[in-house]
Design an enzyme around this catalytic site. Structure first.
Site, PDB file in Angstrom:
ATOM      1  N   CYS B  74       0.827  -1.219   0.000  1.00  0.00           N
ATOM      2  CA  CYS B  74       0.000   0.000   0.000  1.00  0.00           C
ATOM      3  C   CYS B  74       0.854   1.259   0.000  1.00  0.00           C
ATOM      4  O   CYS B  74       0.569   2.225  -0.713  1.00  0.00           O
ATOM      5  CB  CYS B  74      -0.983   0.002   1.170  1.00  0.00           C
ATOM      6  SG  CYS B  74      -0.243  -0.207   2.799  1.00  0.00           S
ATOM      7  N   HIS B 187      -2.993   0.754   7.151  1.00  0.00           N
ATOM      8  CA  HIS B 187      -3.071   0.939   5.699  1.00  0.00           C
ATOM      9  C   HIS B 187      -2.513   2.315   5.349  1.00  0.00           C
ATOM     10  O   HIS B 187      -2.436   3.202   6.209  1.00  0.00           O
ATOM     11  CB  HIS B 187      -4.533   0.807   5.256  1.00  0.00           C
ATOM     12  CG  HIS B 187      -4.717   0.705   3.786  1.00  0.00           C
ATOM     13  ND1 HIS B 187      -4.012  -0.194   3.000  1.00  0.00           N
ATOM     14  CD2 HIS B 187      -5.518   1.395   2.926  1.00  0.00           C
ATOM     15  CE1 HIS B 187      -4.385  -0.060   1.743  1.00  0.00           C
ATOM     16  NE2 HIS B 187      -5.294   0.905   1.665  1.00  0.00           N
ATOM     17  N   ASP B 205      -8.210   4.688  -2.289  1.00  0.00           N
ATOM     18  CA  ASP B 205      -7.694   3.466  -1.660  1.00  0.00           C
ATOM     19  C   ASP B 205      -6.964   2.591  -2.685  1.00  0.00           C
ATOM     20  O   ASP B 205      -7.570   2.086  -3.627  1.00  0.00           O
ATOM     21  CB  ASP B 205      -8.853   2.685  -1.027  1.00  0.00           C
ATOM     22  CG  ASP B 205      -8.368   1.614  -0.059  1.00  0.00           C
ATOM     23  OD1 ASP B 205      -7.267   1.057  -0.270  1.00  0.00           O
ATOM     24  OD2 ASP B 205      -9.084   1.344   0.911  1.00  0.00           O
TER      25      ASP B 205
END
Lengths: 244, 244
Positions: B74, B187, B205
């Protein structure tokens, strides 16, 4: 640089002539190509997006925006964006545990897909309009190809507006970049929105390393899909996709 | 499923207790988490985008939107989006001829970057807030990390609005998904816009296979960046990036 759809090579003598020729157009006119496109990421491009009333496909497609995985994979990246954005049930993706989504690799997993065209062939020479249609249809969606020379300008505008005003279908364009004042040749990308006041169409260009997404005049895009794909002798065009 | 930032394992007895416990919350309340987020691709999410006055980063970031290359990447995908969207000079990308852009592979090419953290380590355990800052700084941009517990809610709102109202800088958030009512843990993703009337922030995202981009209440995101990263004992937070 390899174009997304490899065209027949220019005869050497013609290529030489093109290089040797002095520019025939006055400077201002010769540069007008760069004015044809309005980049989406810039202020003017964002303003057109805000003003657009036919942009139902933009949200789902932008969420799935991809860079084509190699120089010939414009059709593959476009197809993957369409399948993901329509939430077509996907296989697991290698390296992502049990998560399921379409990638530029697993989209070739079904034997029915590889029967249309193998990934190796696509990586070498791209794909034609009918091959794009066939690849999409192999995934169980309804895919309809229309060659550009079968569409009047008014029909093309109607088709685009109708498609882009509802979120249930997608529209891919197979066009010649040169008709938009861009360098390159045959290319494939999804369209995401239409701006009525300027009569412009938004192309989410999957060759993101080369050009940004752009708003182009609908008339220029119409000319660009009416060009001939030298590998088939047929004109380029559009593919309309919806879930069955 | 591996979270983007692997946390310390839950003691077996506690994990068992969690599984064995009956739900403590009434059904309506227990489901409220799903109401925290408004998906960007859907109509309401697009409406917030249209209404937003602090969205200067959205255009450039959306144009570079990526799926993280593996379950722990991520931070890498977020970093690549930021570098490409700020047009930080990039190396050539393997397989793309002479085209130059940042990818989740070549972003680790500089020795100074690998000195911060190797791609192998990131693929195994993700990265912390300070590692994200260090990786970005290794590419010659100005990168400033602020731990969440050092920001009041008002300061966080001011920082976000200021950043998102100008296109010259970016803001990455390192947060705990659970504080947003999502499954998962630590995250990292870029934020792209702020909607004043609803006091919501748009997160693009990068785990696109898992959750869509979402508008979340600023207060929830503030709580989410104030959570503790168990691998450092420090709170998560934000990284502000600009070209020097």
């Amino acid at each position: 640089m390899l174009p997304c759809r490899r065209a027949h090579a220019l005869p050497a003598v013609l290529a030489l002539a093109l290089v040797a020729l002095p520019p025939l157009l006055p400077r201002a006119l010769a540069q007008s190509g760069s004015d044809i496109t309005i980049p989406l990421p810039e202020t003017q491009g964002q303003t057109l997006l805000l003003q657009s009333n036919d942009r139902a496909d933009y949200g789902p497609l932008a969420e799935q925006f991809l860079t084509q995985a190699n120089l010939a994979y414009c059709g593959v990246a476009s197809m993957v964006m369409v399948l993901n954005s329509l939430a077509v049930p996907a296989p697991a993706a290698a390296g992502y545990g049990s998560y399921r989504f379409w990638t530029q690799e697993n989209v070739f997993e079904p034997a029915a897909t590889r029967a249309v065209l193998s990934p190796e062939v696509v990586a070498r020479q791209g794909m034609t309009l009918q091959e794009l249609r066939g690849l999409l249809a192999s995934h169980g969606v309804q895919a309809r190809a229309i060659h550009g020379d079968r569409l009047s300008l008014a029909q093309f505008r109607l088709l685009l507006r109708s498609n882009l005003s509802q979120a249930s279908d997608r529209l891919l364009v197979n066009y010649d970049r040169k008709a938009l004042g861009q360098a390159g040749g045959g290319h494939i990308s999804p369209v995401a929105a239409y701006h009525a006041a300027s009569d412009r169409v938004l192309i989410l260009d999957v060759a993101r390393y080369r050009y940004p997404s752009v708003w182009v005049p609908l008339t220029d895009l119409w000319q660009a899909i009416r060009t001939t794909d030298s590998s088939t002798g047929l004109s380029r065009g559009v593919v309309v996709v919806r879930q069955i």
